[in-house]
Design a protein around this motif. Sequence first.
Motif, PDB file in Angstrom:
ATOM      1  N   UNK A  23       0.891  -1.351   0.072  1.00 39.71           N
ATOM      2  CA  UNK A  23      -0.150  -0.012  -0.133  1.00 39.71           C
ATOM      3  C   UNK A  23       0.841   1.030  -0.040  1.00 39.71           C
ATOM      4  N   UNK A  24       2.034   1.198   0.477  1.00 31.77           N
ATOM      5  CA  UNK A  24       2.918   2.392   0.613  1.00 31.77           C
ATOM      6  C   UNK A  24       3.453   2.609  -0.533  1.00 31.77           C
ATOM      7  N   UNK A  84       1.813   7.024  -6.550  1.00 34.12           N
ATOM      8  CA  UNK A  84       0.471   8.142  -6.891  1.00 34.12           C
ATOM      9  C   UNK A  84       0.513   9.482  -6.354  1.00 34.12           C
ATOM     10  N   UNK A  85       0.932   9.301  -5.098  1.00 33.14           N
ATOM     11  CA  UNK A  85       0.641  10.675  -4.384  1.00 33.14           C
ATOM     12  C   UNK A  85       2.105  11.454  -4.130  1.00 33.14           C
ATOM     13  N   UNK A  86       3.302  10.812  -3.853  1.00 35.66           N
ATOM     14  CA  UNK A  86       4.394  11.323  -3.725  1.00 35.66           C
ATOM     15  C   UNK A  86       5.264  11.366  -5.044  1.00 35.66           C
ATOM     16  N   UNK A 145      14.969  13.704   5.652  1.00 36.37           N
ATOM     17  CA  UNK A 145      15.149  15.154   5.692  1.00 36.37           C
ATOM     18  C   UNK A 145      15.793  15.819   4.431  1.00 36.37           C
ATOM     19  N   UNK A 146      16.406  15.022   3.441  1.00 39.63           N
ATOM     20  CA  UNK A 146      16.669  15.586   1.883  1.00 39.63           C
ATOM     21  C   UNK A 146      15.850  15.805   1.094  1.00 39.63           C
ATOM     22  N   UNK A 147      14.453  15.576   1.358  1.00 38.23           N
ATOM     23  CA  UNK A 147      13.680  15.489   0.101  1.00 38.23           C
ATOM     24  C   UNK A 147      12.433  16.253   0.965  1.00 38.23           C
ATOM     25  N   UNK A 148      11.987  17.077  -0.047  1.00 38.19           N
ATOM     26  CA  UNK A 148      10.799  18.031   0.316  1.00 38.19           C
ATOM     27  C   UNK A 148       9.543  17.024   0.761  1.00 38.19           C
ATOM     28  N   UNK A 149       9.081  15.852   0.232  1.00 42.29           N
ATOM     29  CA  UNK A 149       8.050  15.159   0.472  1.00 42.29           C
ATOM     30  C   UNK A 149       8.500  14.181   1.556  1.00 42.29           C
ATOM     31  N   UNK A 150       9.778  14.035   2.223  1.00 37.82           N
ATOM     32  CA  UNK A 150      10.371  13.267   3.187  1.00 37.82           C
ATOM     33  C   UNK A 150       9.389  13.055   4.582  1.00 37.82           C
ATOM     34  N   UNK A 199       7.322   9.655   5.334  1.00 35.20           N
ATOM     35  CA  UNK A 199       7.800   8.682   6.302  1.00 35.20           C
ATOM     36  C   UNK A 199       6.487   8.771   7.444  1.00 35.20           C
ATOM     37  N   UNK A 200       5.844   9.822   7.817  1.00 35.52           N
ATOM     38  CA  UNK A 200       4.702   9.756   8.725  1.00 35.52           C
ATOM     39  C   UNK A 200       3.894   8.729   8.297  1.00 35.52           C
ATOM     40  N   UNK A 201       3.414   9.091   6.968  1.00 37.30           N
ATOM     41  CA  UNK A 201       2.466   8.359   6.370  1.00 37.30           C
ATOM     42  C   UNK A 201       2.772   6.866   6.562  1.00 37.30           C
ATOM     43  N   UNK A 202       4.122   6.434   6.200  1.00 42.86           N
ATOM     44  CA  UNK A 202       4.531   5.096   6.240  1.00 42.86           C
ATOM     45  C   UNK A 202       4.516   4.585   7.536  1.00 42.86           C
ATOM     46  N   UNK A 203       4.839   5.144   8.520  1.00 40.09           N
ATOM     47  CA  UNK A 203       5.066   4.581   9.906  1.00 40.09           C
ATOM     48  C   UNK A 203       3.619   4.462  10.318  1.00 40.09           C
TER      49      UNK A 203
END
Length: 358
Positions: free
Chosen positions: A32-33, A39-41, A57-62, A66-70
């Motif tokens: 799912x991630x 599709x989203x990121x 921290x190196x990516x604007x969508x990071x 990461x929060x969504x994944x966790x």
Amino acid sequence: MKGFVSSRWHPIVTLLIWAALMLGAFCIGYLLILLLGRSVFGLASLSDFSAVMQSPQRYPQGWAFTMLSQGLLLFIGFGCSALALVALSGSGIVPYFAPRRPIPGWWLLAAGLLILVTIPLMSGLIDWNAHAHFPAFLKDMEASARAMEDRAQELTKYLTQFSSPARFLIGLLVIAVVPAISEELVFRGVIQRNLVQWFGSRHVGVWTAAVIFSAIHFQFFGFVPRLVLGVLLGYLYEWSGNILVPMAAHFTQNAFQLVLLYLQQRHIGNAFNPDSTESLPWPLVLGSAALTALLLLSLRRWLAAPVATDEAALPTEMHTLSSGGAAVTTPTSYVPPMGRTLGRAGIDGSREDSPAQS
């Protein structure tokens, strides 16, 4: 309702089935991630996923990814696997995880208060554990463990930089709400429950589940404080017979730290730094230890007392089948206030002379 997972099976069989369900749930969560990441990121390849996961921290969508994944992995891998086990057992979710119901609302407040009272005591344990050392012949292993924890701490510090109220609310959901629900369903509702039945002792089950709870976080230099937290949560579940009680305590533990961090980042007040590994002054630590012991003794008496309901069962009661019918029994280390047996004449209730013991 008869289910695939029988209550008469050995608890280790049930735990192995849950482990298989958890593995399958994590696979579904990762899939799912991957789909959401693409599709989203806009993460087009596995290397993109790996790069963002390792250094968000190196990516604007990071941060968002990461929060969504966790959050998804914890909810699906832990929470859904526990719920799937209950579904396979043919039991309802509420009877399985909260056989004692309804419960007074102040029980949840008391569980949260217990966590707040332990904060100075925990600071002393955190300080001691953070400065612990491996034996000399394991110095390379200690260096690797500290490096791994430093990386984990760096990631945690990045994820808890709340630049807006919206980020704080998301952090509260992912770091406080989801773990409180998912981890308690697994570690107390599934693992501890089956360990208590396996060993026939509430104390062995609670402590063993707490060791697993602490070890699975892979943080040796925070192992002892998390072990103590797991023990507190375990006894709250055993005494109360309702998973909402340790959930409330677990949520308070995580949410209180996030609130302090947010206030600190907003320069509001002179909040204690929850990231610090330094102990609070020893008078506070000793006072906290005394108050914690007093509150635990009180909670043991209050939570283990009978509730005014026909369903005041404790979570680790065991059912055995004999020629006389199904009998409800408990590990020998606990004597329930009311025993019920089902025989040919129906349900009989008899009150024991001795008070409940943990």
